[in-house]
Enzyme design. Structure first.
Site, PDB file in Angstrom:
ATOM      1  N   ASP A 167       2.382  -3.880  -9.464  1.00 23.87           N
ATOM      2  CA  ASP A 167       2.217  -5.208 -10.050  1.00 23.87           C
ATOM      3  C   ASP A 167       2.746  -5.240 -11.480  1.00 23.87           C
ATOM      4  OD1 ASP A 167       0.907  -5.459  -7.682  1.00 23.87           O
ATOM      5  OD2 ASP A 167      -1.103  -5.511  -8.547  1.00 23.87           O
ATOM      6  N   HIS A 202       0.831  -1.219   0.000  1.00 23.08           N
ATOM      7  CA  HIS A 202       0.000   0.000   0.000  1.00 23.08           C
ATOM      8  C   HIS A 202       0.858   1.259   0.000  1.00 23.08           C
ATOM      9  CE1 HIS A 202      -3.929  -1.968   0.244  1.00 23.08           C
ATOM     10  NE2 HIS A 202      -3.325  -2.878   1.001  1.00 23.08           N
TER      11      HIS A 202
HETATM   12  C1  GLA Z   1      -2.749  -4.353  -5.216  1.00 20.81           C
HETATM   13  C2  GLA Z   1      -2.524  -3.240  -6.225  1.00 20.81           C
HETATM   14  C3  GLA Z   1      -1.098  -2.696  -6.118  1.00 20.81           C
HETATM   15  C4  GLA Z   1      -0.740  -2.337  -4.672  1.00 20.81           C
HETATM   16  C5  GLA Z   1      -1.100  -3.486  -3.730  1.00 20.81           C
HETATM   17  C6  GLA Z   1      -0.909  -3.123  -2.278  1.00 20.81           C
HETATM   18  O1  GLA Z   1      -1.974  -5.453  -5.566  1.00 20.81           O
HETATM   19  O2  GLA Z   1      -2.759  -3.692  -7.544  1.00 20.81           O
HETATM   20  O3  GLA Z   1      -0.940  -1.578  -6.971  1.00 20.81           O
HETATM   21  O4  GLA Z   1      -1.351  -1.137  -4.279  1.00 20.81           O
HETATM   22  O5  GLA Z   1      -2.435  -3.915  -3.902  1.00 20.81           O
HETATM   23  O6  GLA Z   1       0.436  -2.915  -1.988  1.00 20.81           O
END
Ligand code: GLA
Length: 363
Positions: free
Chosen positions: A163, A28
């Protein structure tokens, strides 16, 4: 079930693969312009492409939604995994690339819904395949940015950049340090003498989307009240003292999590890295409130297993997977020990990494 030979009537023109990700530290933080340390998963998604002879895009995936067809020009938007593919195509068109009607064959061994970013892997594999088929000049960071836009604008998931950066730039042996503001990045070796395990809690991430958006809004409000562009700009936790209690806890998670990533990225021993992972989970549980009892229990069982340096939930929370750093050679046994206790309560936990030997043999 269709094979590529049947689907393409021969061989595809190109094929490209991209992995999922497991985040080790920095949860986050991406939408707060902060820092993170993901690694790539051994599991991956492959997209094979060929030009289609009609005016439709034809998609097929055994593991996702089967057959999906949509018009190359106009027509209604596809649902499910088709929305990610459509996003990649339309965003390339918006950059002036003439994308012909395509046949798209998707295979994956990434579990969907376990928090390993199967969607980022699909977007990155699709964009890599398009890049190769059409000879598009596009570097891996720009590709990650387009993949993120496909997810936000077409799959309607308001995600950060972690991601897609991880899927586009990570490998399995190193962590990728990412600065979400500048997208500067570098590979960092895993702590010496350590390996990873990833265990799925078996709990689907049902609340994830709504709570994710709520947390984002809370962070933006905290940044506004502090007069900074993003929480990344707060480096001293004492600066948070004037915030209302709830916002202070949310912001404290982000500020301390950024500091944990910055420390770990310098290269710390496995014991210290594990302690930082433990602190990250506790902060996600207590300050950021994105954990659930099942994840807390699984983390506790992992921490109690022999050879484990530290464990935490990975990904957005509210279900999905946990990751642990273990002494080299002890990962599989630690996961089995933790799962045998966790699953006694009738739960469906399972090992994802190291990929269970039996699962590999079955493919
Ligand atoms: C999800 C979102 C990412 C990131 C994570 C928490 O995977 O796609 O962009 O914010 O949550 O770290």
């Amino acid at each position: 079930m269709t094979t590529p030979e049947i689907f393409f009537g021969g061989a595809p023109e190109v094929s490209a693969t991209a992995p999922g990700r497991v985040n080790l530290l920095g949860e986050h933080t991406d939408y707060n312009d902060g820092f993170m340390l993901p690694v790539a998963t051994p599991q991956a998604t492959t997209v094979a492409l060929a030009r289609s002879s009609d005016d439709q895009h034809h998609l097929y995936s055994d593991t996702l939604d089967g057959n999906v067809t949509f018009a190359a020009r106009g027509g209604s938007a596809p649902q499910g995994f088709g929305s990610y593919i459509e996003g990649c195509i339309r965003l390339m068109e918006a950059r002036g690339v003439a994308v012909p009607p395509l046949r798209v064959f998707v295979t994956t061994d990434l579990p969907v819904g376990s928090g390993l970013s199967s969607s980022a892997a699909l977007e990155v594999a699709m964009l890599r395949a398009l890049r190769e088929l059409l000879g598009i000049g596009l570097d891996d960071v720009e590709l990650a940015r387009i993949a993120q836009r496909a997810e936000i604008d077409y799959a309607r998931v308001n995600c950060g950049i972690m991601d897609q950066m991880a899927s586009s730039l990570c490998d399995e042996r190193s962590m990728l340090f990412v600065d979400a503001r500048t997208l500067e990045h570098r590979l960092v070796a895993l702590p010496e003498g350590a390996e990873l395990i990833v265990v799925d809690s078996g709990v689907p991430r049902t609340l994830a989307a709504s709570k994710y958006n709520e947390r984002r809004a809370e962070c933006e409000e905290a940044a506004r009240k502090l007069g900074v562009k993003a929480l990344r700009d707060v480096t001293d936790p004492a600066a948070l003292d004037g915030l209302p209690e709830l916002l202070r806890r949310r912001a404290r998670h982000v500020v301390l999590e950024d500091l944990r990533v910055l420390e770990a990225a310098q290269g710390v021993p496995a014991e210290r890295f594990g302690a930082l992972m433990n602190a990250s989970h506790d902060s996600l549980r207590d300050d950021y409130e994105v954990s659930i009892p099942e994840l807390d229990q699984l983390v506790a069982h992992l921490r109690a297993a022999p050879g484990v340096f530290g464990a935490r939930l990975t990904g957005a929370g509210f279900g999905g997977a946990c990751v642990a750093l273990c002494r080299t050679g002890s990962a599989r046994e630690a996961a089995e020990a933790a799962l045998s206790t966790y699953n006694k309560a009738g739960r469906q936990g399972r090992m994802l990494i190291p990929v269970p030997t039996q699962g590999k043999e079955q493919q």
